[in-house]
Design a protein around this motif. Sequence first.
Motif, PDB file in Angstrom:
ATOM      1  N   LEU A   1       0.900  -1.141  -0.118  1.00 14.03           N
ATOM      2  CA  LEU A   1      -0.057  -0.020   0.001  1.00 14.03           C
ATOM      3  C   LEU A   1       0.832   1.351  -0.089  1.00 14.03           C
ATOM      4  O   LEU A   1       0.613   2.144  -0.600  1.00 14.03           O
ATOM      5  CB  LEU A   1      -0.953   0.040   1.289  1.00 14.03           C
TER       6      LEU A   1
ATOM      7  N   VAL B   1       2.257   2.310  -3.555  1.00 14.80           N
ATOM      8  CA  VAL B   1       1.469   2.611  -4.888  1.00 14.80           C
ATOM      9  C   VAL B   1       1.886   4.097  -5.226  1.00 14.80           C
ATOM     10  O   VAL B   1       1.888   4.391  -6.474  1.00 14.80           O
ATOM     11  CB  VAL B   1       0.096   2.524  -4.384  1.00 14.80           C
TER      12      VAL B   1
ATOM     13  N   TYR C   1       4.705   4.445  -7.086  1.00 12.21           N
ATOM     14  CA  TYR C   1       4.666   3.374  -8.506  1.00 12.21           C
ATOM     15  C   TYR C   1       4.155   4.443  -9.714  1.00 12.21           C
ATOM     16  O   TYR C   1       4.486   4.612 -10.689  1.00 12.21           O
ATOM     17  CB  TYR C   1       3.996   2.281  -8.512  1.00 12.21           C
ATOM     18  N   LEU C   2       2.966   5.066  -9.060  1.00 13.33           N
ATOM     19  CA  LEU C   2       2.221   5.943  -9.745  1.00 13.33           C
ATOM     20  C   LEU C   2       3.121   7.183 -10.400  1.00 13.33           C
ATOM     21  O   LEU C   2       3.146   7.579 -11.552  1.00 13.33           O
ATOM     22  CB  LEU C   2       0.948   6.532  -9.230  1.00 13.33           C
TER      23      LEU C   2
ATOM     24  N   TYR D   1       1.459   1.387 -14.402  1.00 13.99           N
ATOM     25  CA  TYR D   1       1.124   0.453 -13.373  1.00 13.99           C
ATOM     26  C   TYR D   1      -0.243  -0.260 -13.507  1.00 13.99           C
ATOM     27  O   TYR D   1      -0.223  -1.413 -13.150  1.00 13.99           O
ATOM     28  CB  TYR D   1       0.734   1.746 -12.233  1.00 13.99           C
TER      29      TYR D   1
ATOM     30  N   ALA E   1      -0.115  -4.350 -12.776  1.00 14.33           N
ATOM     31  CA  ALA E   1      -1.091  -4.828 -11.989  1.00 14.33           C
ATOM     32  C   ALA E   1      -1.995  -5.943 -12.526  1.00 14.33           C
ATOM     33  O   ALA E   1      -2.180  -7.082 -12.082  1.00 14.33           O
ATOM     34  CB  ALA E   1      -2.191  -3.824 -11.323  1.00 14.33           C
TER      35      ALA E   1
ATOM     36  N   GLN F   1       7.816  -6.015  -3.988  1.00 18.18           N
ATOM     37  CA  GLN F   1       7.296  -4.778  -4.257  1.00 18.18           C
ATOM     38  C   GLN F   1       8.442  -3.693  -4.388  1.00 18.18           C
ATOM     39  O   GLN F   1       8.118  -2.717  -5.243  1.00 18.18           O
ATOM     40  CB  GLN F   1       6.585  -4.380  -2.974  1.00 18.18           C
TER      41      GLN F   1
END
Length: 250
Positions: A22, A25, A28-29, A37, A41, A165
């Motif tokens: 979490l 995220v 990553y964006l 992304y 996913a 991750q």
Amino acid sequence: MSIGRNAMYNVAGFLVPTAIGLAVVPAYLHLIGPERYGVLALVWLILGYFGLFDLGLGRATTQRLAALRDASPHERRGVLATGLAANLAIGAIGSAVLYPIAWYIFGHGVSLEPAMRAETMRALPLLALALPIATVLGLLSGALVGREKFRATNSISITSTSLFQLLPLGVAWAFGPDLLQLMAASIGARLIGVVMLWRACRAEFGAFGLAGWDRAEMRRLLAFGGWVTFSGLFAPLLVFTDRFAIGAMI
């Protein structure tokens, strides 16, 4: 065996990777963008569903080794070798099935910009390679759980999933957001987990190899695992079908 202590290991093995997932995220964006992304996913979603191609061998190995708690080390090694041999064979077949399905989904089934589609198609062979790695990871982990090695299993799981991750994020920051590199980093994280689990299994079971597999044991594992797979097919369909439908419509 302490039920409370082992339960805490399992809770930590779930919560720590979830919290990291979490937390990363937004990064990553920012680094790879929402479209890339989303593709990444979707790639891991497809891989997770095709993880059912292990035909429940991970859980079957857990059940069988737990039942053989007082058996000889040689017999337990035979179960592990049999499960691993079957797992690798089924994983290879699963990869051969997964690749054309993923090729169709990303080539024709989802709407992507031409450059993103080309980038995704270049990375698909790595998706097929990731499947047997993921199934072996599950089987080795299941073998340790069958021997009640919850601390070791969850320690390795936390390390492997955290790297899963964080490594792609580091690659995106250092080298750019190309999907091929991101997937290579993800597979690298899983391979680290496989190596760690392999070493833990050798410490627990002794030296083992694929040559120790047994035909009768394989039938027993596949019979148990088949029911596990059958019952597990429907939950992902119910959970994720709406996401595919909404994504395709948008």
